[in-house]
Enzyme design. Sequence first.
Site, PDB file in Angstrom:
ATOM      1  N   LYS A   1       4.390   8.426  18.574  1.00 40.55           N
ATOM      2  CA  LYS A   1       2.723   8.454  18.521  1.00 40.55           C
ATOM      3  C   LYS A   1       2.400   8.574  20.707  1.00 40.55           C
ATOM      4  O   LYS A   1       3.374   7.912  21.263  1.00 40.55           O
ATOM      5  CB  LYS A   1       1.676   7.970  18.537  1.00 40.55           C
ATOM      6  CG  LYS A   1       1.783   7.072  17.089  1.00 40.55           C
ATOM      7  CD  LYS A   1       0.699   6.440  17.028  1.00 40.55           C
ATOM      8  CE  LYS A   1      -0.036   6.112  14.753  1.00 40.55           C
ATOM      9  NZ  LYS A   1      -0.835   5.511  14.263  1.00 40.55           N
TER      10      LYS A   1
ATOM     11  N   PHE B   1     -13.026   4.043  13.045  1.00 38.49           N
ATOM     12  CA  PHE B   1     -11.963   4.837  14.123  1.00 38.49           C
ATOM     13  C   PHE B   1     -11.498   6.277  14.159  1.00 38.49           C
ATOM     14  O   PHE B   1     -10.746   6.743  14.823  1.00 38.49           O
ATOM     15  CB  PHE B   1     -11.278   4.103  14.033  1.00 38.49           C
ATOM     16  CG  PHE B   1     -10.444   3.915  12.633  1.00 38.49           C
ATOM     17  CD1 PHE B   1      -9.125   4.841  11.934  1.00 38.49           C
ATOM     18  CD2 PHE B   1     -10.339   3.071  11.885  1.00 38.49           C
ATOM     19  CE1 PHE B   1      -8.476   4.692  11.003  1.00 38.49           C
ATOM     20  CE2 PHE B   1      -9.647   2.675  10.462  1.00 38.49           C
ATOM     21  CZ  PHE B   1      -8.894   4.155  10.122  1.00 38.49           C
TER      22      PHE B   1
ATOM     23  N   ARG C   1       9.114   0.855   6.974  1.00 33.26           N
ATOM     24  CA  ARG C   1       7.623   0.278   7.437  1.00 33.26           C
ATOM     25  C   ARG C   1       7.094  -1.603   7.894  1.00 33.26           C
ATOM     26  O   ARG C   1       6.634  -2.068   8.308  1.00 33.26           O
ATOM     27  CB  ARG C   1       7.050   0.125   5.913  1.00 33.26           C
ATOM     28  CG  ARG C   1       6.219   1.500   5.452  1.00 33.26           C
ATOM     29  CD  ARG C   1       4.904   2.076   5.981  1.00 33.26           C
ATOM     30  NE  ARG C   1       3.767   0.924   6.392  1.00 33.26           N
ATOM     31  CZ  ARG C   1       2.266   1.367   6.905  1.00 33.26           C
ATOM     32  NH1 ARG C   1       1.861   3.050   6.957  1.00 33.26           N
ATOM     33  NH2 ARG C   1       1.381   0.702   5.836  1.00 33.26           N
TER      34      ARG C   1
ATOM     35  N   THR D   1      -0.174  -2.966  11.694  1.00 27.97           N
ATOM     36  CA  THR D   1      -0.658  -1.946  11.830  1.00 27.97           C
ATOM     37  C   THR D   1      -1.320  -1.722  13.382  1.00 27.97           C
ATOM     38  O   THR D   1      -1.199  -2.079  14.245  1.00 27.97           O
ATOM     39  CB  THR D   1      -1.890  -1.679  11.606  1.00 27.97           C
ATOM     40  OG1 THR D   1      -1.317  -1.529   9.766  1.00 27.97           O
ATOM     41  CG2 THR D   1      -2.878  -1.018  11.244  1.00 27.97           C
TER      42      THR D   1
ATOM     43  N   ARG E   1       5.977  -2.483  16.586  1.00 32.55           N
ATOM     44  CA  ARG E   1       4.554  -2.312  17.000  1.00 32.55           C
ATOM     45  C   ARG E   1       4.645  -3.498  18.371  1.00 32.55           C
ATOM     46  O   ARG E   1       3.191  -3.526  19.092  1.00 32.55           O
ATOM     47  CB  ARG E   1       4.283  -2.651  15.642  1.00 32.55           C
ATOM     48  CG  ARG E   1       3.394  -0.852  15.984  1.00 32.55           C
ATOM     49  CD  ARG E   1       2.892  -0.900  14.426  1.00 32.55           C
ATOM     50  NE  ARG E   1       2.151   0.309  14.384  1.00 32.55           N
ATOM     51  CZ  ARG E   1       1.211   1.080  13.135  1.00 32.55           C
ATOM     52  NH1 ARG E   1       2.030  -0.126  11.962  1.00 32.55           N
ATOM     53  NH2 ARG E   1       1.300   1.598  12.367  1.00 32.55           N
TER      54      ARG E   1
ATOM     55  N   ASN F   1      -0.576   2.595  18.482  1.00 36.00           N
ATOM     56  CA  ASN F   1       0.004   1.058  18.181  1.00 36.00           C
ATOM     57  C   ASN F   1       1.287   1.748  17.829  1.00 36.00           C
ATOM     58  O   ASN F   1       1.616   1.782  16.689  1.00 36.00           O
ATOM     59  CB  ASN F   1      -0.214   1.592  16.636  1.00 36.00           C
ATOM     60  CG  ASN F   1      -1.098   1.716  15.668  1.00 36.00           C
ATOM     61  OD1 ASN F   1      -0.649   2.981  15.655  1.00 36.00           O
ATOM     62  ND2 ASN F   1      -1.413   1.215  14.512  1.00 36.00           N
TER      63      ASN F   1
ATOM     64  N   HIS G   1       4.099   5.771  12.981  1.00 39.95           N
ATOM     65  CA  HIS G   1       2.961   6.341  12.250  1.00 39.95           C
ATOM     66  C   HIS G   1       5.035   5.887  11.298  1.00 39.95           C
ATOM     67  O   HIS G   1       5.248   6.543  11.713  1.00 39.95           O
ATOM     68  CB  HIS G   1       2.877   7.444  12.166  1.00 39.95           C
ATOM     69  CG  HIS G   1       2.285   7.523  10.359  1.00 39.95           C
ATOM     70  ND1 HIS G   1       0.934   7.662   9.612  1.00 39.95           N
ATOM     71  CD2 HIS G   1       3.053   9.049   9.634  1.00 39.95           C
ATOM     72  CE1 HIS G   1       1.546   7.719   8.950  1.00 39.95           C
ATOM     73  NE2 HIS G   1       2.238   8.515   8.482  1.00 39.95           N
TER      74      HIS G   1
ATOM     75  N   GLU H   1       3.166  14.309   3.566  1.00 40.01           N
ATOM     76  CA  GLU H   1       3.251  14.271   5.412  1.00 40.01           C
ATOM     77  C   GLU H   1       4.775  14.882   5.577  1.00 40.01           C
ATOM     78  O   GLU H   1       4.454  16.105   6.514  1.00 40.01           O
ATOM     79  CB  GLU H   1       3.700  12.907   5.360  1.00 40.01           C
ATOM     80  CG  GLU H   1       2.145  11.991   4.731  1.00 40.01           C
ATOM     81  CD  GLU H   1       1.757  11.036   5.954  1.00 40.01           C
ATOM     82  OE1 GLU H   1       1.160   9.831   5.535  1.00 40.01           O
ATOM     83  OE2 GLU H   1       3.275   9.613   6.095  1.00 40.01           O
TER      84      GLU H   1
END
Length: 143
Positions: free
Chosen positions: A11, A59, A87, A93, A104, A114, A117, A128
Site C-alpha cells: 500500500k 471507513f 495472510r 488488519t 504489519r 496498514n 493487502h 482480485e
Amino acid sequence: MATERTLSIIKPDAVAKNVIGEIYSRFEKAGLSIVAARMVHLSQQQAEGFYAEHKARPFFGDLVSFMTSGPVMIQVLEGENAVVTHRDLMGATNPADAAPGTIRADFAQSIDENAVHGSDSAESAAREIAYFFTEDQLCARTR
Ligand code: RTP
Ligand code: MG
C-alpha cells in the site's frame, strides 16, 4: 496441498517508506514466488471497484482516499497454500493486534494505513488477480 496464487498489494504508506524489497524478501523466504508485478497509482474508480465489498462500511471513503494517495505495488504470489501463507506473513488488519515479526507489526502505523493487502480466500484471489492482470501477464515459474 496444491500450488495456489494470491493477490498482494504493498500500500502507499509502505511504498513511501521504501520497503518494497524488504517485503518481497519475506515473501520469497516463505516460499512464495512473484509471477506478475506492477506499480500503479490507482484512480478513485480503480480503488472503489477493488474494494466494492466494503462500499457500505463507514471507513470506505478513508480507505479509497488512502489507496489513491500514492503509488502501490501490486503482485501475484504463487506457492503452496499461498493465500494463508501470505495472510500469516501480513499479520492482523490492525497493526496493534499483529503478531511480532509480521509485516504489519513491523511496517504499519494504524488500521487505516496498514502497509499491505492480501486476498482472504481462493475465490477472492481469483477475482482480485483478474481485476489487475490478464492471464497472459502471469508468468510460469516452474521449468
Ligand atoms: P486487506 O483487505 O487490505 O488485505 O485487509 P484485511 O482483509 O485485513 O481487512 P478488511 O476487513 O478486508 O478491510 C480492508 C481494509 O480497510 C481498512 N479498514 N479500516 N477503520 C476500520 O475499522 C477499518 N477496518 C478495515 C483497512 O485498511 C483494511 O486493510
Ligand atoms: Mg480484506
